[in-house]
Enzyme design. Structure first.
Site, short mmCIF file in Angstrom:
data_model
loop_
_atom_site.label_atom_id
_atom_site.label_comp_id
_atom_site.label_asym_id
_atom_site.label_seq_id
_atom_site.Cartn_x
_atom_site.Cartn_y
_atom_site.Cartn_z
N ARG A 104 0.89 -1.18 0.00
CA ARG A 104 0.00 0.00 0.00
C ARG A 104 0.92 1.22 0.00
O ARG A 104 1.72 1.41 0.92
CB ARG A 104 -0.89 0.01 1.24
CG ARG A 104 -1.61 1.33 1.43
CD ARG A 104 -2.71 1.27 2.45
NE ARG A 104 -3.85 0.58 1.91
CZ ARG A 104 -5.09 0.63 2.42
NH1 ARG A 104 -5.33 1.36 3.49
NH2 ARG A 104 -6.08 -0.02 1.87
N HIS A 131 -7.36 0.84 -6.44
CA HIS A 131 -7.58 -0.03 -5.26
C HIS A 131 -8.25 -1.33 -5.75
O HIS A 131 -9.40 -1.61 -5.42
CB HIS A 131 -8.46 0.71 -4.25
CG HIS A 131 -8.44 0.13 -2.88
ND1 HIS A 131 -7.64 -0.96 -2.51
CD2 HIS A 131 -9.12 0.46 -1.74
CE1 HIS A 131 -7.84 -1.22 -1.24
NE2 HIS A 131 -8.72 -0.39 -0.75
N GLN A 134 -10.12 -3.98 -3.45
CA GLN A 134 -11.42 -3.54 -2.94
C GLN A 134 -12.52 -3.82 -3.96
O GLN A 134 -13.61 -4.26 -3.61
CB GLN A 134 -11.38 -2.05 -2.59
CG GLN A 134 -12.66 -1.54 -2.00
CD GLN A 134 -12.95 -2.13 -0.62
OE1 GLN A 134 -12.10 -2.07 0.27
NE2 GLN A 134 -14.12 -2.71 -0.43
N ASP A 220 -17.25 7.05 -1.34
CA ASP A 220 -15.99 6.90 -0.60
C ASP A 220 -15.74 8.21 0.15
O ASP A 220 -16.46 9.20 -0.07
CB ASP A 220 -14.86 6.62 -1.62
CG ASP A 220 -13.53 6.23 -0.99
OD1 ASP A 220 -13.48 6.01 0.23
OD2 ASP A 220 -12.53 6.15 -1.74
N CYS A 260 -16.27 1.44 0.63
CA CYS A 260 -15.09 0.60 0.94
C CYS A 260 -14.68 0.71 2.40
O CYS A 260 -13.98 -0.16 2.91
CB CYS A 260 -13.94 0.96 0.01
SG CYS A 260 -13.32 2.64 0.21
N ARG A 288 -13.32 -8.76 1.53
CA ARG A 288 -11.92 -8.47 1.22
C ARG A 288 -11.08 -9.73 1.47
O ARG A 288 -10.22 -10.10 0.66
CB ARG A 288 -11.40 -7.32 2.11
CG ARG A 288 -11.93 -5.94 1.79
CD ARG A 288 -11.42 -5.41 0.45
NE ARG A 288 -9.97 -5.38 0.37
CZ ARG A 288 -9.20 -4.40 0.84
NH1 ARG A 288 -9.75 -3.33 1.36
NH2 ARG A 288 -7.87 -4.44 0.71
N1 NVA Z 1 -9.98 6.52 -1.36
C1 NVA Z 1 -9.60 6.15 -0.02
C2 NVA Z 1 -9.82 4.69 0.19
C3 NVA Z 1 -9.51 4.21 1.57
C4 NVA Z 1 -9.63 2.73 1.71
C5 NVA Z 1 -8.14 6.51 0.20
O1 NVA Z 1 -7.33 6.34 -0.73
O2 NVA Z 1 -7.80 6.97 1.29
N1 CP Z 2 -11.14 -0.29 2.45
C1 CP Z 2 -9.89 -0.33 2.87
O1 CP Z 2 -8.94 -0.52 2.11
O2 CP Z 2 -9.75 -0.18 4.23
P1 CP Z 2 -8.40 0.07 5.01
O3 CP Z 2 -7.88 1.42 4.63
O4 CP Z 2 -8.80 0.01 6.47
O5 CP Z 2 -7.42 -1.01 4.67
#
Ligand code: NVA
Ligand code: CP
Length: 306
Positions: A104, A131, A134, A220, A260, A288
């Site tokens: 990540r 992502h 997800q 989101d 998500c 997930r």
């Molecule tokens: N769009 C959000 C998703 C979090 C799971 C982010 O990138 O922070």
């Molecule tokens: N939806 C998602 O990726 O959650 P986290 O940021 O908690 O991993």
């Protein structure tokens, strides 16, 4: 053997997704029966988190243990990545010791550089641009509740972000349509490599128009990780992009709601929608793990249908 990475949703074909969703359902059913499913015994997954996580961390870690493997967890701050060790060197080293890597991070280009120097499959656990894990969970959840997603309409309400980009990729590949409504200035950026416009996407001025006739409404956070400095401006710009019961009423009566997570009740979604009868967010979060177990197994071992 060719290494299969999973850096974007388009890294698998439609046929491979058909297999993956079938396999995820089998793996989930075994999990519910407390039946062992240890196809990755003695394999090791390394996870690198350069951004925060709850679901991604727990779903990959619990999932890998359930598959019989083990997990090593790294953060930027707690590793030499935070002290400027090049990502290419990190990839060369880690991939000599483990069988699979989940990352990540910030720019998509960073995970691509890692993958280029990795001896083992690399999975995108979220980047600024995408992502994919997800969306695997989201589509699997849709299929569980409503059957095939082909020909259906997904309404995307809110930021033109990593989730929106990945929904677009999935729509093109799997044959459904995304209705997008973003506040002005927060549109989907089709100059990002891999983000394609076409018949699979339609843009609407208001979120209500985007939701009209939708089979699934999804949103989101207004401020994704990495954009915190813009939070005040975003709170103002997104004020009319809160998915509430009035917006849900524009969708089909049997429409599902997904997010998500993490969610902010009263911002991108009202409490009565996320906690209401059309919401499947907890199944979505659980899925997930089942989707990623199927994905990790597929990248390591190929198709294993019973
Ligand atoms: N769009 C959000 C998703 C979090 C799971 C982010 O990138 O922070
Ligand atoms: N939806 C998602 O990726 O959650 P986290 O940021 O908690 O991993």
């Amino acid at each position: 053997m060719t290494i299969r990475h999973y850096l974007q949703f388009t890294d698998l074909s439609a046929d491979e997704y058909a297999y993956l969703f079938r396999r995820a359902a089998q793996i989930k059913a075994k999990f519910k029966r407390y039946e062992k499913h240890q196809t990755l015994a003695d394999r090791t997954l390394a996870m690198i988190f350069e951004k925060a996580s709850t679901r991604t961390r727990v779903s990959f870690e619990a999932g890998m243990y359930q598959l019989g493997g083990t997990v090593v967890n790294l953060t930027a701050q707690g590793s030499q990545l935070g002290r400027s060790e090049p990502i290419e060197d990190t990839a060369r080293v880690i991939s000599r010791m483990v069988d699979l890597v989940m990352i990540r991070t910030f720019e998509q280009e960073r995970i691509e550089r890692f993958a280029e120097f990795s001896r083992v499959p690399v999975i995108n656990g979220l980047t600024n641009e995408y992502h994919p894990c997800q969306i695997v969970a989201d589509i699997f959840t849709y299929i569980e509740h409503r059957g095939a997603i082909q020909g259906k309409t997904v309404a995307w309400v809110g930021d033109g972000n990593n989730m929106a980009n990945t929904w677009l990729q999935a729509a093109k590949l799997l044959g459904f349509t995304v209705h997008v409504s973003t506040p002005s200035g927060y549109d989907i950026d089709s100059t990002i490599p891999g983000v394609e416009l076409g018949d699979h996407v339609k843009f609407f001025k208001t979120p209500h128009e985007a939701c009209a006739g939708a089979d699934l409404v999804t949103t989101d956070v207004w401020t994704s990780m990495g954009w915190e400095a813009e939070d005040a401006a975003r709170q103002e710009a997104f004020a009319d992009w809160c998915v509430d019961s009035e917006m849900m009423a524009c969708a089909r009566p049997d429409a599902l709601f997904m997010h998500c997570l993490p969610a902010h009740r009263g911002e991108e979604v009202s409490a009565d929608v996320i906690d209401g009868s059309q919401s499947v967010v907890w199944d979505e979060a659980e899925n997930r793990m089942h989707g990623q177990k199927a994905l990790m197994e597929f990248l390591m071992l190929g198709q294993l249908d019973d």
